[in-house]
Design an enzyme around this catalytic site. Structure first.
Site, PDB file in Angstrom:
ATOM      1  CE  LYS A 202      -4.383  -1.640   1.575  1.00 59.25           C
ATOM      2  NZ  LYS A 202      -5.527  -1.490   2.435  1.00 59.25           N
TER       3      LYS A 202
ATOM      4  CE  LYS B 129      -8.950  -9.976  -1.442  1.00 61.49           C
ATOM      5  NZ  LYS B 129      -8.363  -9.638  -0.156  1.00 61.49           N
TER       6      LYS B 129
ATOM      7  CE  LYS C  19     -13.078  -3.508   0.892  1.00 57.77           C
ATOM      8  NZ  LYS C  19     -13.651  -3.901   2.161  1.00 57.77           N
TER       9      LYS C  19
END
Ligand code: TRP
Length: 328
Positions: free
Chosen positions: A111, A194, A197
């Site tokens: 991240k 993956k 969202k």
């Protein structure tokens, strides 16, 4: 009864991946465990989130927990932000974790990759110590999480063991539970990634509150290979394997039996069957969600949940403060 604890961050929209990889497991396990399922809203602000959106997603997540079948009679459902003991213990754990350990967290590395140090919050860095507090505050025995969170649960175990050694037996050492079939639900357009969202490509991702017909269309348009055989082979046939996983998980039919059932079908027929299952699932879920969100149920459940969560957490933090020397 053993204790189970897990939480989901109310960021982005909840996807079919969140349901199959996490919520379904909570629902299936709640009869065998004393369960604590919370909304990890403190973790949500480790990156900036719009206030109104955060509030809406927080309520939605609770309504979705309930619509998916979490039973508030037996499962304690609460907001992380309403229990201040999480941050109290989080601080103590930060003081028992090392920079070297946090530097090794792959989620943090991912991240913060390619970002300036002035764009990465300290909260993102210490995210795993707060997560450790979430877990050991309740003496959780098991923590069902996605594979991406396994390292955080391992860190939790290490910190808890270190604390116990230093200050005397205080915390249970939790076990991560990673579900096998639904370990990962992949992006429909890019089936080695993956289903997420925060994924840019909306065609690859099915969200729980989206139009069921639109979701069916996404299944029909899912990327597959050209072999035209319904065979579960994640390495060579990631697209079709992903659809088999989705079908199997939503219908509770084992993968072998799905392969068998569709052994003479082509991809078009199979996709149609998957699309139907997905759209029926969403239709049912959304009807329940609407009923819950339009009633006083969310507040009722959260009021009850936070009471129990606070009681347990208060006793644990008191014990910790006494052991560390933070009392009079
Ligand atoms: N980090 C988890 C995720 O992103 C959410 C979370 C926060 C969590 N605290 C937790 C999960 C404690 C399990 C237990 O999915």
């Amino acid at each position: 009864m053993k204790r189970l604890l897990s939480g989901i961050k109310p960021t982005g929209e909840l996807t079919l991946g969140n349901y199959l990889g996490a919520i379904k497991q909570f629902v299936d396990m709640q009869k065998d465990y004393e369960s604590f399922i919370f909304v990890a809203n403190l973790h949500a602000i480790t990156v900036y989130n719009d206030k109104e959106e955060l509030l809406k997603r927080t309520r939605d997540l609770v309504a979705i927990y309930l619509a998916c079948g979490l039973d508030a009679e037996n499962t304690t459902i609460f907001l992380q932000s309403e229990n201040n003991y999480h941050t109290n213990l989080g601080w103590v754990l930060e003081c028992n974790a090392y920079v070297g350990e946090l530097n090794r967290m792959t989620q943090f590395k991912d991240k913060s990759k390619n970002k300036s140090e002035n764009a990465i919050t300290c909260g993102l860095y210490t995210y795993p110590t707060l997560m450790a507090a979430d877990i050991i505050l309740y003496d959780a025995d098991v923590v069902p999480v996605g594979i991406d969170q396994k390292q955080h649960v391992e860190l939790t175990r290490n910190i808890a063991e270190r604390f116990n050694k230093r200050y005397g037996q205080t915390f249970k050492i939790p076990e991560p539970i990673i579900s096998e079939i639904t370990q990962k639900i992949y992006d429909l357009q890019n089936p080695t990634k993956k289903m997420s969202k925060t994924e840019e490509n909306p065609k690859g991702c099915i969200t729980l509150l989206e139009n069921p017909a639109a979701a069916a269309k996404k299944i029909m348009g899912a990327v597959t290979d050209s072999d035209n055989k319904i065979k579960y082979d994640p390495e060579n046939k990631p697209g079709i394997s992903n659809l088999i996983t989705i079908y199997s998980a939503l219908t509770n039919v084992p993968i072998k039996d799905v392969e068998n059932k569709f052994k003479d079908s082509n991809y078009g027929t199979f996709k149609k069957a998957v699309a139907e299952v997905v759209s029926q699932f969403l239709t049912d879920l959304q009807a329940k969600y609407q009923e819950i969100i339009n009633s006083g149920k969310v507040d009722e459940v959260l009021d009850k949940g936070i009471k129990k969560a606070r009681e347990i957490a208060q006793a644990k933090v008191k014990e910790v403060y006494e052991k560390v020397g933070l009392s009079r």
